[in-house]
Write a protein that holds these residues in place. Sequence first.
Motif, short mmCIF file in Angstrom:
data_model
loop_
_atom_site.label_atom_id
_atom_site.label_comp_id
_atom_site.label_asym_id
_atom_site.label_seq_id
_atom_site.Cartn_x
_atom_site.Cartn_y
_atom_site.Cartn_z
N LYS A 143 0.84 -1.31 0.10
CA LYS A 143 -0.07 0.02 -0.05
C LYS A 143 0.90 1.25 0.04
CE LYS A 143 -3.37 2.35 2.79
NZ LYS A 143 -4.38 2.10 4.15
N VAL A 144 0.72 2.02 -0.95
CA VAL A 144 1.40 3.41 -1.19
C VAL A 144 0.48 4.62 -0.75
CG1 VAL A 144 2.81 4.96 -2.62
CG2 VAL A 144 2.80 2.54 -2.90
N VAL A 145 0.66 5.48 0.08
CA VAL A 145 -0.03 6.61 0.68
C VAL A 145 0.82 7.68 -0.03
CG1 VAL A 145 -0.78 8.04 2.29
CG2 VAL A 145 -1.20 5.62 2.49
N VAL A 146 0.28 8.76 -0.81
CA VAL A 146 0.83 9.74 -1.13
C VAL A 146 0.09 11.02 -0.55
CG1 VAL A 146 1.16 11.29 -3.16
CG2 VAL A 146 1.32 8.87 -3.41
N ILE A 147 0.95 11.87 0.17
CA ILE A 147 0.28 13.24 0.62
C ILE A 147 0.66 14.28 -0.17
CG2 ILE A 147 -0.10 14.48 3.06
CD1 ILE A 147 1.50 12.34 4.41
N GLY A 148 -0.41 14.76 -1.05
CA GLY A 148 -0.23 15.78 -1.94
C GLY A 148 -0.69 15.37 -3.16
N GLY A 149 -1.74 16.07 -3.82
CA GLY A 149 -2.27 15.64 -5.06
C GLY A 149 -2.01 16.34 -6.19
N ASN A 150 -1.01 17.25 -6.21
CA ASN A 150 -0.61 18.15 -7.22
C ASN A 150 0.70 17.49 -8.07
OD1 ASN A 150 -2.04 20.33 -8.68
ND2 ASN A 150 -2.69 20.82 -6.55
N ALA A 151 1.59 18.58 -8.22
CA ALA A 151 2.68 18.20 -9.27
C ALA A 151 3.36 17.06 -8.80
CB ALA A 151 3.52 19.59 -9.42
N ALA A 152 4.13 17.10 -7.53
CA ALA A 152 5.05 16.17 -7.20
C ALA A 152 4.16 14.95 -6.83
CB ALA A 152 5.75 16.66 -5.86
N GLY A 153 3.17 14.79 -6.12
CA GLY A 153 2.34 13.99 -5.77
C GLY A 153 1.81 13.07 -7.09
N MET A 154 1.03 13.79 -7.67
CA MET A 154 0.28 13.09 -8.79
C MET A 154 1.21 12.39 -9.93
SD MET A 154 -2.59 11.99 -9.38
CE MET A 154 -3.60 12.96 -8.24
N SER A 155 2.50 13.22 -9.87
CA SER A 155 3.80 12.65 -10.70
C SER A 155 4.00 11.16 -10.00
CB SER A 155 4.96 13.50 -10.99
OG SER A 155 4.52 14.67 -11.87
N ALA A 156 4.36 11.20 -8.98
CA ALA A 156 4.77 10.03 -8.21
C ALA A 156 3.68 8.91 -8.43
CB ALA A 156 4.96 10.23 -6.76
N ALA A 157 2.44 9.27 -8.11
CA ALA A 157 1.43 8.39 -8.33
C ALA A 157 1.11 7.71 -9.66
CB ALA A 157 0.03 8.85 -7.77
N SER A 158 1.28 8.50 -10.60
CA SER A 158 1.11 8.07 -11.87
C SER A 158 2.19 7.31 -12.39
CB SER A 158 0.89 9.52 -12.83
OG SER A 158 -0.27 10.20 -12.60
N LYS A 159 3.58 7.59 -11.79
CA LYS A 159 4.75 6.74 -12.37
C LYS A 159 4.61 5.39 -11.83
CE LYS A 159 8.88 5.72 -13.82
NZ LYS A 159 8.64 5.47 -15.27
N ILE A 160 4.02 5.33 -10.51
CA ILE A 160 3.82 4.01 -9.90
C ILE A 160 2.96 3.17 -10.71
CG2 ILE A 160 3.09 2.80 -7.78
CD1 ILE A 160 4.21 5.37 -6.12
N LYS A 161 1.82 3.79 -11.04
CA LYS A 161 0.76 3.11 -11.68
C LYS A 161 1.38 2.43 -13.12
CE LYS A 161 -2.89 2.24 -9.02
NZ LYS A 161 -2.98 0.67 -8.95
N ARG A 162 2.12 3.54 -13.75
CA ARG A 162 2.51 3.35 -15.19
C ARG A 162 3.59 2.03 -15.14
NH1 ARG A 162 2.85 8.71 -15.93
NH2 ARG A 162 4.88 8.88 -15.63
N SER A 163 4.20 1.77 -13.94
CA SER A 163 5.12 0.68 -13.81
C SER A 163 4.49 -0.64 -14.03
CB SER A 163 5.71 0.64 -12.71
OG SER A 163 5.05 0.09 -11.54
N GLY A 164 3.24 -0.68 -13.85
CA GLY A 164 2.55 -2.10 -14.10
C GLY A 164 2.59 -2.90 -12.85
N LYS A 165 3.41 -2.35 -11.80
CA LYS A 165 3.49 -3.37 -10.63
C LYS A 165 2.11 -3.28 -9.82
CE LYS A 165 7.90 -3.97 -11.53
NZ LYS A 165 8.86 -3.30 -10.80
N ASP A 166 1.79 -4.20 -8.89
CA ASP A 166 0.70 -4.12 -8.26
C ASP A 166 0.85 -3.50 -6.93
OD1 ASP A 166 -0.66 -5.54 -10.13
OD2 ASP A 166 -0.13 -7.53 -9.19
N PHE A 167 0.02 -2.31 -6.76
CA PHE A 167 0.08 -1.49 -5.78
C PHE A 167 -1.09 -0.81 -5.38
CE2 PHE A 167 4.53 -1.00 -6.85
CZ PHE A 167 5.36 -1.11 -5.78
N ASP A 168 -1.66 -0.99 -3.97
CA ASP A 168 -2.62 -0.32 -3.70
C ASP A 168 -2.38 1.45 -3.44
OD1 ASP A 168 -4.94 -2.20 -3.78
OD2 ASP A 168 -4.11 -2.88 -1.69
N LEU A 169 -2.96 2.15 -4.16
CA LEU A 169 -2.36 3.58 -4.06
C LEU A 169 -3.45 4.64 -3.76
CD1 LEU A 169 0.03 5.44 -4.67
CD2 LEU A 169 -0.64 5.18 -7.50
N PHE A 170 -3.07 5.47 -2.67
CA PHE A 170 -4.02 6.46 -2.26
C PHE A 170 -3.66 7.55 -2.32
CE2 PHE A 170 -5.13 2.19 -0.44
CZ PHE A 170 -6.46 2.52 -0.24
#
Length: 443
Positions: free
Chosen positions: A3-30
């Motif tokens: 489980k990945v928790v990201v605090i902050g949903g703009n430039a840095a946070g959403m870039s991190a979340a999107s990169k994790i999802k694009r990796s194709g690895k299985d994560f629960d992402l919040f």
Amino acid sequence: MPKVVVIGGNAAGMSAASKIKRSGKDFDLFVFDSSDFLSYGACGLPYLFSKEVSDENKLFALTDEEILKRGIVIRKNETALQLLPGRKRVLFKNLKSGRVSEEDYDYLVIATGAKPKKIATPHFEGENLFSLHTLEDALRIKRFLTKNNVYSAVIIGAGFIGLEMAECLSKAGIKVSLISNKRNFLKKLNDDFSQKLAEHLEEKGVRVYSETSIQGVKKEENKIVSIETNKGVLSGDIFLYAIGVVPNTNFLQDSGILLESNSGIKVDERCRTNLHNVYACGDCCSVKNILTGKYGYYPLGTTANKMGRVAGANIAGEKEEFKGVLGTSIIRVFDYEIAMTGLTSQEAKQEGFAVVETSIKSKSKAHYFDTAGNVFINIVAERGKILGAQIMANEGTKGRIDTLSAIILGELSLDDAKYLDLAYAPTFAPVWDPLLVALQKLK
């Protein structure tokens, strides 16, 4: 599933979340954010007031629906209260309901950004006083302008937001006074360029008050009517303060995470903090200056996006590194483009460099074009190594400052740089590009 928790949903946070999802690895992402708005271009906010951005909805990079389709769970209006690394939990408070909850994590990304500095003058508050940092701020200003007869504005601060708002409010027909407590604009714009910019602002109808301090405030019915300064009394219908930002890291006190003296989170080249599986990126971080090796504060959108990508990549098992910054930046102020990269002459001297410096004036196109504007370039160097530059021109500034940034990052010698194979056509530049003229002049 981790489980990945990201605090902050703009430039840095959403870039991190999107990169994790694009990796194709299985994560629960919040993704948790204290705002009601996620994934928008905050750098475009001033241009809502000049109508160059006609609708705030155009600022969004991703809609909530698009975020959800990526498999990212979003939690809005949730502000982080405390990090509990021993238990791998974060304490959140919902800003609408007041409910406090704990969220566990396997990996944590802190991307809480920055917050505006406050003016220290007592009683400096009122319903016509605003900052511009978030979309909520912009909407509050828009509502005030719609409901009130606003003919004059006082802007306190001559950084990026202050200068951009001076232009945009002027274009909206509002008379603007701009206050800076320093002689130099943009924190470190050199004396010559700052003077040229002040003269240009005055030509465009903006009253400029440099080296001006606020000494008091006059209010009526919860509105600021005027402010007292060392250069007289300034009145306005609306007041905007834009005196800089600081890292939004108060909730990390007592967490054990390492902070620099500027309150920015210290991270390594993979955006890891000193806490296990805790990463940080963006304006909440201190960042290494590539030239000095020292950590400083560089709250820039480009830096935030890159750091977010690097943090996400490393959580996903890739090994990407963010080496640091030169502080490359650019702004348009009416008819001028102003850009800078690297160290100023003063900064270089403070770091112990044996500084040589040159300044030139050239043309943006071949001299026979009536539309050719002036190009002013200042370059700082040491023993054939370029350390920094500033450019002020009517056009072509971005390409030239980016070239100088690449020269510094690529560690090109002056001998190599001054004969760079740059494109030429008379509609774009003189046969000797102003950049090459400046480099040739350096000894």
